[in-house]
Scaffold this active site. Structure first.
Site, mmCIF file in Angstrom:
data_model
loop_
_atom_site.group_PDB
_atom_site.id
_atom_site.type_symbol
_atom_site.label_atom_id
_atom_site.label_comp_id
_atom_site.label_asym_id
_atom_site.label_seq_id
_atom_site.Cartn_x
_atom_site.Cartn_y
_atom_site.Cartn_z
ATOM 1 N N ALA A 11 0.848 -1.206 0.000
ATOM 2 C CA ALA A 11 0.000 0.000 0.000
ATOM 3 C C ALA A 11 0.876 1.246 0.000
ATOM 4 O O ALA A 11 0.680 2.173 0.785
ATOM 5 C CB ALA A 11 -0.951 -0.016 1.193
ATOM 6 N N GLY A 12 1.889 1.230 -0.874
ATOM 7 C CA GLY A 12 2.676 2.452 -1.092
ATOM 8 C C GLY A 12 1.974 3.263 -2.167
ATOM 9 O O GLY A 12 0.760 3.117 -2.382
ATOM 10 N N TYR A 13 2.739 4.091 -2.851
ATOM 11 C CA TYR A 13 2.136 4.948 -3.880
ATOM 12 C C TYR A 13 1.349 4.140 -4.906
ATOM 13 O O TYR A 13 0.199 4.433 -5.199
ATOM 14 C CB TYR A 13 3.235 5.730 -4.611
ATOM 15 C CG TYR A 13 3.742 6.875 -3.798
ATOM 16 C CD1 TYR A 13 3.291 8.157 -4.031
ATOM 17 C CD2 TYR A 13 4.659 6.674 -2.780
ATOM 18 C CE1 TYR A 13 3.741 9.211 -3.272
ATOM 19 C CE2 TYR A 13 5.115 7.717 -2.013
ATOM 20 C CZ TYR A 13 4.655 8.986 -2.262
ATOM 21 O OH TYR A 13 5.097 10.022 -1.501
ATOM 22 N N ASN A 37 -0.773 -5.018 3.233
ATOM 23 C CA ASN A 37 0.420 -4.207 3.506
ATOM 24 C C ASN A 37 1.017 -4.605 4.851
ATOM 25 O O ASN A 37 0.302 -4.945 5.789
ATOM 26 C CB ASN A 37 0.048 -2.717 3.522
ATOM 27 C CG ASN A 37 1.260 -1.815 3.430
ATOM 28 O OD1 ASN A 37 1.990 -1.845 2.444
ATOM 29 N ND2 ASN A 37 1.505 -1.026 4.460
ATOM 30 N N GLU A 169 18.061 15.878 -0.133
ATOM 31 C CA GLU A 169 16.893 16.204 0.700
ATOM 32 C C GLU A 169 17.185 15.958 2.179
ATOM 33 O O GLU A 169 16.834 16.774 3.022
ATOM 34 C CB GLU A 169 15.673 15.404 0.228
ATOM 35 C CG GLU A 169 15.206 15.883 -1.145
ATOM 36 C CD GLU A 169 13.824 15.417 -1.549
ATOM 37 O OE1 GLU A 169 13.518 14.240 -1.338
ATOM 38 O OE2 GLU A 169 13.063 16.237 -2.094
ATOM 39 N N ALA A 312 8.089 8.062 -7.483
ATOM 40 C CA ALA A 312 6.670 8.097 -7.111
ATOM 41 C C ALA A 312 5.850 8.511 -8.321
ATOM 42 O O ALA A 312 4.742 8.007 -8.546
ATOM 43 C CB ALA A 312 6.472 9.089 -5.974
ATOM 44 N N GLN A 313 6.416 9.419 -9.106
ATOM 45 C CA GLN A 313 5.706 9.910 -10.290
ATOM 46 C C GLN A 313 5.364 8.760 -11.244
ATOM 47 O O GLN A 313 4.239 8.658 -11.736
ATOM 48 C CB GLN A 313 6.609 10.923 -10.992
ATOM 49 C CG GLN A 313 5.876 11.802 -11.940
ATOM 50 C CD GLN A 313 6.811 12.800 -12.612
ATOM 51 O OE1 GLN A 313 6.588 13.149 -13.728
ATOM 52 N NE2 GLN A 313 7.844 13.244 -11.954
HETATM 53 P P1 FAD Z 1 6.506 2.136 -1.942
HETATM 54 O O1 FAD Z 1 5.928 3.490 -1.908
HETATM 55 O O2 FAD Z 1 7.837 1.891 -1.353
HETATM 56 O O3 FAD Z 1 5.442 1.143 -1.281
HETATM 57 C C1 FAD Z 1 5.680 -0.218 -1.058
HETATM 58 C C2 FAD Z 1 4.747 -0.682 0.022
HETATM 59 O O4 FAD Z 1 4.879 -2.084 0.160
HETATM 60 C C3 FAD Z 1 5.029 -0.072 1.395
HETATM 61 O O5 FAD Z 1 3.829 0.360 1.986
HETATM 62 C C4 FAD Z 1 5.634 -1.233 2.184
HETATM 63 O O6 FAD Z 1 5.357 -1.179 3.579
HETATM 64 C C5 FAD Z 1 4.930 -2.418 1.544
HETATM 65 N N1 FAD Z 1 5.674 -3.665 1.683
HETATM 66 C C6 FAD Z 1 6.993 -3.873 1.460
HETATM 67 N N2 FAD Z 1 7.306 -5.169 1.680
HETATM 68 C C7 FAD Z 1 6.165 -5.775 2.039
HETATM 69 C C8 FAD Z 1 5.833 -7.106 2.389
HETATM 70 N N3 FAD Z 1 6.742 -8.079 2.412
HETATM 71 N N4 FAD Z 1 4.548 -7.390 2.700
HETATM 72 C C9 FAD Z 1 3.587 -6.418 2.682
HETATM 73 N N5 FAD Z 1 3.845 -5.144 2.363
HETATM 74 C C10 FAD Z 1 5.115 -4.828 2.040
HETATM 75 N N6 FAD Z 1 9.965 10.016 -6.159
HETATM 76 C C11 FAD Z 1 9.469 11.079 -6.856
HETATM 77 O O7 FAD Z 1 8.831 10.883 -7.904
HETATM 78 N N7 FAD Z 1 9.686 12.365 -6.423
HETATM 79 C C12 FAD Z 1 10.349 12.657 -5.274
HETATM 80 O O8 FAD Z 1 10.525 13.824 -4.912
HETATM 81 C C13 FAD Z 1 10.862 11.565 -4.515
HETATM 82 N N8 FAD Z 1 11.491 11.791 -3.341
HETATM 83 C C14 FAD Z 1 11.896 10.728 -2.575
HETATM 84 C C15 FAD Z 1 12.462 10.994 -1.318
HETATM 85 C C16 FAD Z 1 12.848 9.943 -0.503
HETATM 86 C C17 FAD Z 1 13.416 10.234 0.852
HETATM 87 C C18 FAD Z 1 12.693 8.586 -0.958
HETATM 88 C C19 FAD Z 1 13.106 7.426 -0.084
HETATM 89 C C20 FAD Z 1 12.137 8.326 -2.207
HETATM 90 C C21 FAD Z 1 11.731 9.390 -3.024
HETATM 91 N N9 FAD Z 1 11.124 9.150 -4.273
HETATM 92 C C22 FAD Z 1 10.647 10.222 -5.009
HETATM 93 C C23 FAD Z 1 10.930 7.776 -4.786
HETATM 94 C C24 FAD Z 1 9.521 7.266 -4.435
HETATM 95 O O9 FAD Z 1 9.223 7.458 -3.094
HETATM 96 C C25 FAD Z 1 9.366 5.797 -4.804
HETATM 97 O O10 FAD Z 1 9.695 5.642 -6.159
HETATM 98 C C26 FAD Z 1 7.909 5.337 -4.555
HETATM 99 O O11 FAD Z 1 7.658 5.296 -3.170
HETATM 100 C C27 FAD Z 1 7.644 3.971 -5.190
HETATM 101 O O12 FAD Z 1 6.317 3.598 -4.934
HETATM 102 P P2 FAD Z 1 5.923 2.056 -4.779
HETATM 103 O O13 FAD Z 1 4.439 2.000 -4.655
HETATM 104 O O14 FAD Z 1 6.568 1.248 -5.840
HETATM 105 O O15 FAD Z 1 6.610 1.595 -3.428
#
Ligand code: FAD
Length: 401
Positions: A11-13, A37, A169, A312-313
């Site tokens: 439940a990330g982005y 999650n 950052e 995230a984008q």
């Molecule tokens: P995530 O957001 O990481 O979500 C993954 C989810 O899966 C989490 O909730 C986690 O708890 C869950 N999870 C993991 N393992 C398990 C498991 N085994 N079982 C159940 N749940 C699990 N990107 C931008 O575009 N612009 C920015 O300005 C930017 N700034 C950033 C600043 C920081 C400090 C960081 C760390 C990253 C930044 N990013 C930015 C990158 C961006 O945050 C990531 O690319 C984005 O979070 C990816 O989204 P996602 O849904 O793939 O994963």
């Protein structure tokens, strides 16, 4: 007749936005949607540096998932995924539960890349999750308190490895947050050293020269010691060792040197390339009709050579198309090919400066910092409407631990 089961992992982005889009797209009773999650809260990953430096309240960064979804449309399970059985169409959780699916979305995000450097896994502090960045904050407080006991100045040296967006950052945030923390804990800020180490010749090396110059000047104004073109070769509990036998006595190395796909995807019986799940233009894992993957754990080829970056984008754009494709797949309709249009990126350097590029415009300074706030507010708006923005900034909610 049994309703099709849609299961979303993470439940990330990517995961939470897909589940919210499905709530809108699916007709009542058309499918059972389950979101799984690890924690009961969703965190704003792009703001984790604020948690690390203690410059934002927990409620601004982490919010309870049941309050973000519609429980009548999405079933939420707090559980840690350990693997997927593709043949049995089942997901395994750490507590022994098995969750069956007809359509699966894997959006488990990233893990940090340590490049096998000795001591990083064991002793460095990673910007990986809400918990791991809270651990950075707790470490800072511990060091301030211990300095008062033993006057060991190495406790007040905070080293940040990696001068990419995340590194810049966290540096900016530490530079703004540490003076306040020192005052609160009665420690002389003049004794504090913030050190940046980057293997490339400059911070944000992928940015235009003017942006690099601006960022370097802001960091230097903050009195940050900069070691550029320098690799870290080892980390121990009491020092960081750089190339050429340079040693920095410190108890705190904050690691922000790149990410890789969540290692759990290795346990899914699915193809893995470069540590990620390769996906086709419809965001399905290659060779699979009913398994989708988006965000940092997936590998989307932009063209023959280049992949999309882990941002995230990208995850948010993918979530939008993925939700539509899951619905199309279960209705037997045709799927939409994903096309990515980069809007720009902005990195904050504390609260009052930022640097970035939006379209053809290069941004820096206070205006860029304002743009960064706008981008973050837009995400909250998308996630929970205006009420979420108000609640996050002014409301009182349970502090996740
Ligand atoms: P995530 O957001 O990481 O979500 C993954 C989810 O899966 C989490 O909730 C986690 O708890 C869950 N999870 C993991 N393992 C398990 C498991 N085994 N079982 C159940 N749940 C699990 N990107 C931008 O575009 N612009 C920015 O300005 C930017 N700034 C950033 C600043 C920081 C400090 C960081 C760390 C990253 C930044 N990013 C930015 C990158 C961006 O945050 C990531 O690319 C984005 O979070 C990816 O989204 P996602 O849904 O793939 O994963």
């Amino acid at each position: 007749m049994n309703k099709p089961k849609i299961v979303i992992l993470g439940a990330g982005y990517g995961g939470i936005i897909t589940s919210k889009k499905l709530e809108k797209l699916l007709k009542s009773g058309e499918a059972d949607v389950t979101l799984i999650n690890k924690h009961e809260y969703h965190y704003i990953t792009t703001q984790l540096h604020k948690t690390g430096a203690g410059t934002a309240a927990d409620r601004q960064i982490a919010m309870e998932i049941p309050e973000l979804i519609n429980p009548e449309k999405t079933n939420f399970i707090k559980g840690s995924v350990t693997g997927v059985d593709v043949k049995k169409q089942a997901v395994h959780l750490e507590d022994g539960q098995t969750v069956k699916y007809d359509y699966l979305l894997i959006a488990l995000g990233f893990d940090i890349e340590t490049f096998g450097i000795p001591g990083i896994e064991e002793h460095a502090f990673a910007i990986r999750s809400f918990r791991s960045t809270k651990a950075i904050y707790n470490q800072i407080i511990r060091q301030l308190n211990q300095y008062k006991e033993d006057k060991d100045s190495s406790r007040l040296t905070f080293v940040v490895a990696g001068g990419g967006f995340t590194g810049v950052e966290i540096l900016g945030e530490l530079a703004e947050g540490l003076p306040k923390l020192c005052k609160k804990y009665d420690v002389p800020f003049e004794e504090v050293k913030i050190v940046a180490v980057e293997a490339a010749p400059s911070v944000i090396p992928f940015f235009p020269k003017e942006s690099i110059k601006y960022t370097t000047e802001v960091l230097e104004k903050f009195n940050i010691d900069m070691y550029m073109s320098t690799k870290i070769v080892e980390c121990t509990p009491r020092k960081v060792v750089l190339e050429n036998d340079i040693e920095i006595p410190t108890c705190t190395l904050i690691w922000s040197c790149g990410v890789k796909g969540n290692p759990i995807i290795q346990n899914c019986g699915l193809p893995v390339e470069k540590g990620k799940l390769p996906i086709d233009s419809y965001l399905r894992v290659k060779g699979m009709k009913n398994i989708f993957s988006i965000g940092d754990c997936s590998l989307f080829m932009k063209d023959e050579k280049n992949t999309l970056p882990p941002t995230a984008q990208v995850a948010l754009h993918e979530a939008d198309v993925c939700a539509k494709n899951i619905v199309a797949a279960l209705r037997g309709g045709s799927l939409k090919a994903f096309e990515y249009h980069h809007k720009g990126s902005v990195a904050s350097i504390g609260n009052f400066a930022a640097v970035g590029k939006v379209g053809n415009f290069r941004l820096s300074g206070l205006f860029a910092a304002f743009m960064k706030q706008v981008i973050e507010a837009r995400y909250l708006l998308n996630l929970g409407g205006p009420s979420l923005i108000i609640k996050q900034h002014f409301g009182v909610s349970k502090e996740p631990v």
